[in-house]
Design an enzyme around this catalytic site. Structure first.
Site, mmCIF file in Angstrom:
data_model
loop_
_atom_site.group_PDB
_atom_site.id
_atom_site.type_symbol
_atom_site.label_atom_id
_atom_site.label_comp_id
_atom_site.label_asym_id
_atom_site.label_seq_id
_atom_site.Cartn_x
_atom_site.Cartn_y
_atom_site.Cartn_z
ATOM 1 N N ASP A 153 -1.484 -0.313 -3.482
ATOM 2 C CA ASP A 153 -1.490 -0.001 -4.913
ATOM 3 C C ASP A 153 -2.308 -1.006 -5.709
ATOM 4 O O ASP A 153 -2.693 -2.066 -5.207
ATOM 5 C CB ASP A 153 -0.054 0.003 -5.456
ATOM 6 C CG ASP A 153 0.754 1.186 -4.959
ATOM 7 O OD1 ASP A 153 0.143 2.190 -4.576
ATOM 8 O OD2 ASP A 153 2.001 1.088 -4.957
ATOM 9 N N TYR A 203 3.714 -6.657 6.161
ATOM 10 C CA TYR A 203 3.509 -7.044 4.768
ATOM 11 C C TYR A 203 4.306 -8.318 4.499
ATOM 12 O O TYR A 203 5.349 -8.556 5.121
ATOM 13 C CB TYR A 203 4.014 -5.962 3.815
ATOM 14 C CG TYR A 203 3.127 -4.752 3.685
ATOM 15 C CD1 TYR A 203 2.165 -4.675 2.685
ATOM 16 C CD2 TYR A 203 3.273 -3.667 4.549
ATOM 17 C CE1 TYR A 203 1.362 -3.551 2.542
ATOM 18 C CE2 TYR A 203 2.475 -2.544 4.418
ATOM 19 C CZ TYR A 203 1.519 -2.485 3.409
ATOM 20 O OH TYR A 203 0.725 -1.371 3.286
#
Length: 302
Positions: A84, A152
């Site tokens: 994003d 992540y």
């Protein structure tokens, strides 16, 4: 000359991008003022099917344009993960196919070498994107479906000292988080579960079942970090999550939930309950902002 299939490993600072994926919305959605400062920077305009569209600054758009310039070929670049706006990457995977035409200087034949390819592309990129490496892969390579695991991290600066120069890469909280409790709660998430309690409500996926291979929380030395956000007494806490795949905003919600544990607002048993109930409405953990999130690596094969 034969086709060549390439995979790139890409790092980027996501702050000034509208995410990874190319975006070309209708121009009339934005009016005369453009979208700077709100939905992202306009870097071009194009007409498709009779509709004028603006091209927003995304990593895919910038990188694809650099590869096309280096190869003098209209390749199509595909990424493995749709990060994003504001999310960073150290190990994003990107893929394209080249069809070299030697006599016209088009494309990138295999014998030209991947090291030279990396240099050629990097020389055409802005300072917030960097191709770390390139490799030739087989024609059956699937940059999205072939990924077997991803990792992540989410980095948090906590306490009364707030980072200034590293503020683009961490989220700050005034609370001094209990890292040991956060790490204990993180272990609850390991395994295959229904992670609906850690996904945005309108996630758009057919199933919310995912497998987490590892999840941990630790205090780190920011001076030795990739982006170097430490110093001046800043306490840095890093949430690390690896798995087969993730739901929309899942890692940011996991990190937000663990922050609540670190503050003493949620317990380890509360996290177990959220996993069992598989309902986002039952989870008080917030969705943390994008700046602390970084895609570390993507692996393929066994």
């Amino acid at each position: 000359m034969e086709r060549v299939w390439y995979r790139l490993v890409v790092a980027y600072d996501g702050t000034d991008f509208c995410g990874w994926q190319k975006q070309e919305p209708p121009a009339d959605e934005f009016g005369d003022g453009g979208v700077e400062g709100s939905k992202g920077e306009v870097v071009g305009r194009v007409v498709k099917d009779g509709v004028e569209r603006v091209q927003l600054r995304t990593v895919q758009h910038v990188l694809e344009r650099a590869v096309r310039d280096a190869l003098r070929e209209e390749v199509v670049l595909t990424g493995a993960s749709r990060t994003d706006s504001g999310v960073h990457a150290w190990g994003q995977s990107a893929f394209f196919v080249s069809e070299p035409m030697g006599e016209k200087g088009v494309g990138w034949p295999a014998d030209r070498g991947v090291e030279k390819l990396v240099k050629a592309v990097n020389g055409r990129l802005p300072r917030d994107v960097w191709v770390r490496s390139a490799e030739i892969v087989g024609e059956d390579f699937n940059v999205i479906g072939g990924a077997t695991s991803k990792e992540y991290t989410y980095t948090i600066a906590c306490g009364e000292t707030r980072p200034i120069f590293g503020r683009r890469y961490v989220w700050h909280t005034w609370y001094d988080l209990d890292v040991a409790k956060m790490n204990e709660a993180a272990k609850v998430l390991i395994g295959e579960h229904d992670f609906a309690g850690f996904a945005q409500i309108n996630h758009g996926r057919k199933t919310t079942v995912r497998e987490i291979f590892d999840c941990s929380v630790e205090e780190i030395d920011g001076g030795n970090d990739v982006v170097g956000v430490g110093g001046d007494g800043v306490k840095l806490v890093r949430v690390r999550v690896s798995g087969s795949g993730f739901l929309y905003n899942m890692v940011r919600i996991v990190a937000g939930t663990l922050v609540e544990v670190g503050r003493g607002k949620m317990s380890v048993d509360d996290v177990r309950r959220v996993v069992a109930e598989a309902d986002r409405l039952s989870n008080r953990g917030m969705t943390l902002p994008p700046m602390g999130l970084r895609l570390e690596w993507i692996r393929y094969g066994g």
